[in-house]
Design a protein around this motif. Structure first.
Motif, PDB file in Angstrom:
ATOM      1  N   PRO A   1      -2.863  -6.726   7.354  1.00  0.00           N
ATOM      2  CA  PRO A   1      -3.107  -5.321   7.056  1.00  0.00           C
ATOM      3  C   PRO A   1      -4.565  -4.873   7.212  1.00  0.00           C
ATOM      4  O   PRO A   1      -4.874  -3.710   6.923  1.00  0.00           O
ATOM      5  CB  PRO A   1      -2.701  -5.235   5.588  1.00  0.00           C
TER       6      PRO A   1
ATOM      7  N   VAL B   1       4.683   0.048   7.193  1.00  0.00           N
ATOM      8  CA  VAL B   1       5.882   0.177   6.360  1.00  0.00           C
ATOM      9  C   VAL B   1       7.008   0.612   7.280  1.00  0.00           C
ATOM     10  O   VAL B   1       6.794   1.415   8.198  1.00  0.00           O
ATOM     11  CB  VAL B   1       5.713   1.245   5.243  1.00  0.00           C
TER      12      VAL B   1
ATOM     13  N   TYR C   1       4.259   4.499   9.358  1.00  0.00           N
ATOM     14  CA  TYR C   1       5.585   4.383   8.746  1.00  0.00           C
ATOM     15  C   TYR C   1       6.629   4.560   9.843  1.00  0.00           C
ATOM     16  O   TYR C   1       6.608   5.559  10.570  1.00  0.00           O
ATOM     17  CB  TYR C   1       5.773   5.439   7.653  1.00  0.00           C
TER      18      TYR C   1
ATOM     19  N   ILE D   1       7.311  -3.540  -1.792  1.00  0.00           N
ATOM     20  CA  ILE D   1       5.933  -3.675  -1.319  1.00  0.00           C
ATOM     21  C   ILE D   1       5.613  -5.134  -0.991  1.00  0.00           C
ATOM     22  O   ILE D   1       5.801  -6.022  -1.817  1.00  0.00           O
ATOM     23  CB  ILE D   1       4.952  -3.117  -2.364  1.00  0.00           C
TER      24      ILE D   1
ATOM     25  N   ALA E   1      -2.511   3.323   9.855  1.00  0.00           N
ATOM     26  CA  ALA E   1      -1.310   2.980   9.084  1.00  0.00           C
ATOM     27  C   ALA E   1      -0.132   3.687   9.754  1.00  0.00           C
ATOM     28  O   ALA E   1      -0.304   4.779  10.313  1.00  0.00           O
ATOM     29  CB  ALA E   1      -1.435   3.422   7.634  1.00  0.00           C
TER      30      ALA E   1
ATOM     31  N   THR F   1       6.276  -4.424   4.325  1.00  0.00           N
ATOM     32  CA  THR F   1       6.814  -3.533   3.290  1.00  0.00           C
ATOM     33  C   THR F   1       7.963  -2.711   3.858  1.00  0.00           C
ATOM     34  O   THR F   1       7.864  -2.158   4.956  1.00  0.00           O
ATOM     35  CB  THR F   1       5.717  -2.599   2.770  1.00  0.00           C
TER      36      THR F   1
ATOM     37  N   LEU G   1       0.277   4.387   1.106  1.00  0.00           N
ATOM     38  CA  LEU G   1      -0.606   3.969   2.200  1.00  0.00           C
ATOM     39  C   LEU G   1      -2.010   4.546   2.027  1.00  0.00           C
ATOM     40  O   LEU G   1      -3.011   3.866   2.280  1.00  0.00           O
ATOM     41  CB  LEU G   1      -0.004   4.395   3.537  1.00  0.00           C
TER      42      LEU G   1
ATOM     43  N   LEU H   1      -2.026  -0.829   8.504  1.00  0.00           N
ATOM     44  CA  LEU H   1      -1.033  -0.959   7.438  1.00  0.00           C
ATOM     45  C   LEU H   1       0.338  -0.570   7.993  1.00  0.00           C
ATOM     46  O   LEU H   1       0.443   0.394   8.761  1.00  0.00           O
ATOM     47  CB  LEU H   1      -1.384  -0.058   6.260  1.00  0.00           C
TER      48      LEU H   1
ATOM     49  N   SER I   1       1.949  -6.257   4.201  1.00  0.00           N
ATOM     50  CA  SER I   1       1.575  -5.383   5.320  1.00  0.00           C
ATOM     51  C   SER I   1       1.025  -4.034   4.903  1.00  0.00           C
ATOM     52  O   SER I   1       0.387  -3.340   5.706  1.00  0.00           O
ATOM     53  CB  SER I   1       2.782  -5.157   6.238  1.00  0.00           C
ATOM     54  N   SER I   2       1.273  -3.614   3.661  1.00  0.00           N
ATOM     55  CA  SER I   2       0.765  -2.302   3.226  1.00  0.00           C
ATOM     56  C   SER I   2      -0.242  -2.418   2.100  1.00  0.00           C
ATOM     57  O   SER I   2      -0.546  -1.428   1.430  1.00  0.00           O
ATOM     58  CB  SER I   2       1.930  -1.405   2.782  1.00  0.00           C
ATOM     59  N   GLN I   3      -0.778  -3.618   1.907  1.00  0.00           N
ATOM     60  CA  GLN I   3      -1.763  -3.832   0.846  1.00  0.00           C
ATOM     61  C   GLN I   3      -3.056  -4.336   1.477  1.00  0.00           C
ATOM     62  O   GLN I   3      -3.169  -5.521   1.800  1.00  0.00           O
ATOM     63  CB  GLN I   3      -1.228  -4.845  -0.166  1.00  0.00           C
TER      64      GLN I   3
ATOM     65  N   ILE J   1      -2.596   8.300   9.015  1.00  0.00           N
ATOM     66  CA  ILE J   1      -1.265   7.680   8.942  1.00  0.00           C
ATOM     67  C   ILE J   1      -0.377   8.245  10.041  1.00  0.00           C
ATOM     68  O   ILE J   1      -0.241   9.463  10.187  1.00  0.00           O
ATOM     69  CB  ILE J   1      -0.623   7.907   7.568  1.00  0.00           C
TER      70      ILE J   1
END
Length: 367
Positions: free
Chosen positions: A282, A288, A260, A344, A258, A304, A191, A286, A347-349, A199
């Motif tokens: 994204p 994940v 997670y 991947i 971002a 992701t 990320l 972002l 959503s995370s790019q 994050i």
């Protein structure tokens, strides 16, 4: 057909449905019950012709030894349990979650391949089913610290293998787990490389090792890179609480760019919360999440996901448990670490900013 014929046919069907017992085999074969038992179990000093004759009669009558008799003879029921004890008395049907469903399918196949049946058990021994099922061993998924269920099972002499590293001195026979710290660090680095500067984490309130190790890895990463932690915790067995926590995280004044999410359905919850706050994924956020669900390949945008490979884990825990039950594999490692896979998706790019290139100007005309 006459009434007498109907009655006779009914009696005939009833006899066919009745289960032949060892006494029936002995009477039909003209031998003693002890001889039948020895012939079918490979015991005693019987002539081969007698042993063969008894088995043929047993097959013809459809005789099958009862489970109770087998248990008395071998000390085993042929049944192994599978349960999640993390959430105790909370209402939690764990097989509705993709991870647990895939893990249970693999565990069932592994058990059947070795002649055992797998029983899905409730999260607490207070349910009557625990007292009514004679288990040879049990797989416990993500036991919490000082799990009383695991301690009691071991006290009763029942082998326990855990899906998840036990904390402290929890007395399991063996365990299988992922390297959660490494997986979380890889996600956070991924990320950050995509441009994230703050994050966040959606985590749980339970004390199982998955939640604890993943959260600790996040906090340590934040300390290493000099970022203030931004996280929300909720009871992971309650999907509604997860949606509230996702909303809370994105409503913070220090909102992350971002996130997670440790659990399913964190991905869809975060996507919905982002839309409510006008955040683009994204470009602005972002995402994940850890999930085995295929739904994330079809969301807009695709999300992701981290896969913990529950199929491999389900097979491994059952193999270790049955080895413990049967007393084989002495000297083999009693723990295994399974790899994870980061799948991947969009959503995370974060897309690089577009650069508009003007076409070259032609030669200037006469003024």
């Amino acid at each position: 057909m006459t009434a007498a014929g109907n009655h006779q046919a009914s009696r005939s069907i009833g006899r066919r449905l009745e289960r032949a017992g060892i006494r029936d085999v002995a009477a039909a074969a003209g031998v003693s019950i002890t001889t039948v038992s020895d012939a079918l179990n490979g015991k005693g000093r019987l002539p081969d012709t007698t042993r063969r004759h008894v088995r043929e009669v047993a097959d013809r009558l459809g005789y099958r030894p009862s489970a109770a008799a087998r248990t008395l003879r071998t000390g085993r029921s042929g049944l192994i349990g599978l349960t999640v004890t993390t959430y105790g008395e909370a209402p939690f049907t764990f097989t509705e979650f993709a991870y647990f469903a895939e893990m249970a399918r693999a565990a069932t196949s592994a058990a059947l391949a070795r002649g055992y049946a797998l029983v899905i058990l409730p999260a607490s021994s207070r349910h009557d089913v625990w007292g009514n099922v004679a288990l040879d061993g049990t797989v416990v998924i993500d036991p919490s610290d000082h799990d009383p269920m695991v301690t009691e099972l071991v006290r009763q002499g029942i082998p326990v293998v855990s899906d998840g590293r036990p904390a402290g001195s929890l007395p399991v026979h063996a365990w299988v787990d992922n390297d959660h710290e490494a997986a979380v660090l890889d996600i956070l680095d991924h990320l950050a490389a995509a441009g994230a500067r703050r994050i966040g984490l959606l985590t749980g309130t339970s004390t199982d090792t998955y939640t604890r190790l993943s959260t600790t890895a996040y906090l340590q990463w934040c300390e290493r890179v000099g970022q203030e932690p931004v996280f929300e915790a909720y009871p992971a067995h309650d999907p509604r609480a997860g949606a509230v926590a996702a909303d809370r995280l994105l409503a913070r004044p220090d909102r992350p760019d971002a996130v997670y999410g440790l659990f399913d359905p964190n991905g869809t919850d975060l996507l919905a919360a982002a839309r409510r706050y006008g955040l683009r994924v994204p470009e602005d956020l972002l995402l994940v999440c850890c999930s085995e669900s295929s739904v994330y390949a079809a969301t807009e945008p695709p999300i992701t996901t981290l896969s913990l490979k529950p199929g491999r884990i389900g097979t491994a825990v059952v193999q270790l448990l049955i080895d413990a039950i049967e007393g084989v594999g002495a000297g083999r490692p009693v723990h295994q670490v399974m790899p994870t896979e980061l799948i991947i998706r969009t959503s995370s790019q974060r897309r690089p900013p577009r650069t508009t290139v003007s076409p070259p100007r032609g030669p200037a005309g006469p003024s």
